[in-house]
Scaffold this active site. Structure first.
Site, mmCIF file in Angstrom:
data_model
loop_
_atom_site.group_PDB
_atom_site.id
_atom_site.type_symbol
_atom_site.label_atom_id
_atom_site.label_comp_id
_atom_site.label_asym_id
_atom_site.label_seq_id
_atom_site.Cartn_x
_atom_site.Cartn_y
_atom_site.Cartn_z
ATOM 1 N N ARG A 1 -2.072 -6.709 0.737
ATOM 2 C CA ARG A 1 -2.465 -6.958 2.126
ATOM 3 C C ARG A 1 -1.364 -6.434 3.048
ATOM 4 N NH1 ARG A 1 -6.725 -7.137 0.410
ATOM 5 N NH2 ARG A 1 -8.295 -8.790 0.451
ATOM 6 N N HIS B 1 -6.736 2.551 2.090
ATOM 7 C CA HIS B 1 -7.352 1.356 1.495
ATOM 8 C C HIS B 1 -8.335 1.749 0.388
ATOM 9 C CE1 HIS B 1 -8.254 -3.119 2.404
ATOM 10 N NE2 HIS B 1 -8.420 -2.868 1.112
#
Length: 327
Positions: A242, A290
């Site tokens: 994250r 991502h």
């Protein structure tokens, strides 16, 4: 009769379980998930009405992604559980209108395999010094082989399903792997640490540091200036976890000072990463969009269907989120 056929035959003799399942995700995801979910429901013996729209009071389960825009769960008076399509639940776990059980995406074979491949690839990239040769095609004969994996220490912060799988894969390649989690764990092939002292020890032996922690109030900005300073000189940081686990300003300072050799980042506080962000142009930062891993519809559908089947049979859901811990 094969095991799979026997299971289907047994289920065909059971009464079908009729439930309404609302698929709440981005519209473009529906084309990817509709067929796998229906097939998985059939395999589990669920007579499920899988829909993208329904009167809230008729919905039994929601297959959910925070990107769907659904934020108010109050109208879903018959709702039994929400099944998150993602491993991360930080965008929904604190929703005060969500009072039913929340399950996150764990044990999705595709998600796990994808993360293991991405992490292993980037650890090997930095361990072998691939950039030195791939980017240095300038006619210079650069001598010197890299050390063996046994001489390169890897630390993984976060020993959930993904962290454990990545750590064990790296250990099988010969890397000495240290892991850290908030609660004590025992994982074959990994020197598992916990607590404040365990974190300091794990960081001190991290030639390559991999972040796979969930994002909670306790882990946000965990990797700050003080903890970056605990890493060995010349360490590499890899973050597929994250974005907010890292203090971005502190990371840039550690790179500029030469304390860190490189940072490979797949997740960010703001996504897509704004074009003006300094990570893009920094010579010691690799940005990937991502892509470390993602939920695979076929395998994720089987996880979801099996969980709904459990709930309908009166068994506790797998992979329930602990609201107090945030994951």
């Amino acid at each position: 009769m094969s095991t799979a056929r026997a299971r289907r035959h047994r289920r065909s003799r059971e009464a079908a379980l009729t439930v309404t399942v609302l698929f709440a995700a981005k519209p473009e995801s529906w084309a990817d998930y509709a067929a796998p979910l229906r097939a998985a429901f059939a395999e589990e013996g669920l007579d499920a009405a899988l829909v993208t729209e329904a009167a809230p009071e008729t919905v039994d389960y929601i297959v959910y992604a925070p990107s769907s825009g659904l934020e108010d769960f109050h109208p879903f008076t018959r709702l039994k559980a929400v099944l998150n399509l993602w491993a991360g639940v930080e965008d929904v776990v604190g929703n005060p209108t969500l009072t039913v059980p929340l399950a996150r995406m764990v044990d999705d074979a595709g998600l796990t395999q994808g993360m293991v491949e991405w992490v292993t690839g980037h650890v090997l990239r930095h361990h072998l010094g691939m950039d030195r040769h791939i980017l240095g095609q300038d006619g210079v004969w650069r001598r010197g082989a890299p050390p063996l994996a046994t001489e390169r220490r890897v630390t993984i912060l976060g020993l959930g399903a993904l962290g454990a799988a990545c750590g064990q894969a790296l250990a099988r390649l010969g890397f000495p792997v240290t892991g850290w989690s908030r609660s004590p764990k025992r994982i074959e092939g990994i020197d598992a640490r916990s607590g404040a002292d365990g974190l300091a020890a794990a960081l001190a032996r991290a030639d390559i540091l991999v972040l796979l922690l969930p994002l909670t109030t306790e882990t946000e900005n965990l990797v700050d200036a003080a903890r970056l300073a605990e890493l060995p000189e010349g360490a590499v940081l890899i973050n597929p976890g994250r974005g907010a686990l890292i203090d971005d300003t502190a990371l840039l300072a550690a790179l500029d000072a030469g304390h860190l050799a490189h940072a490979t980042l797949d997740v960010f506080r703001t996504e897509p990463l704004p074009p003006e962000h300094p990570f893009w142009a920094h010579p010691k930062v690799t940005v990937t969009p991502h892509i470390a891993s993602e939920t695979r519809p076929a395998s994720a559908a089987r996880v979801i269907a099996a969980n709904i089947r459990r709930a309908e049979a009166g068994a506790p859901l797998h992979h329930l989120v602990d609201r107090a811990r945030g994951y």
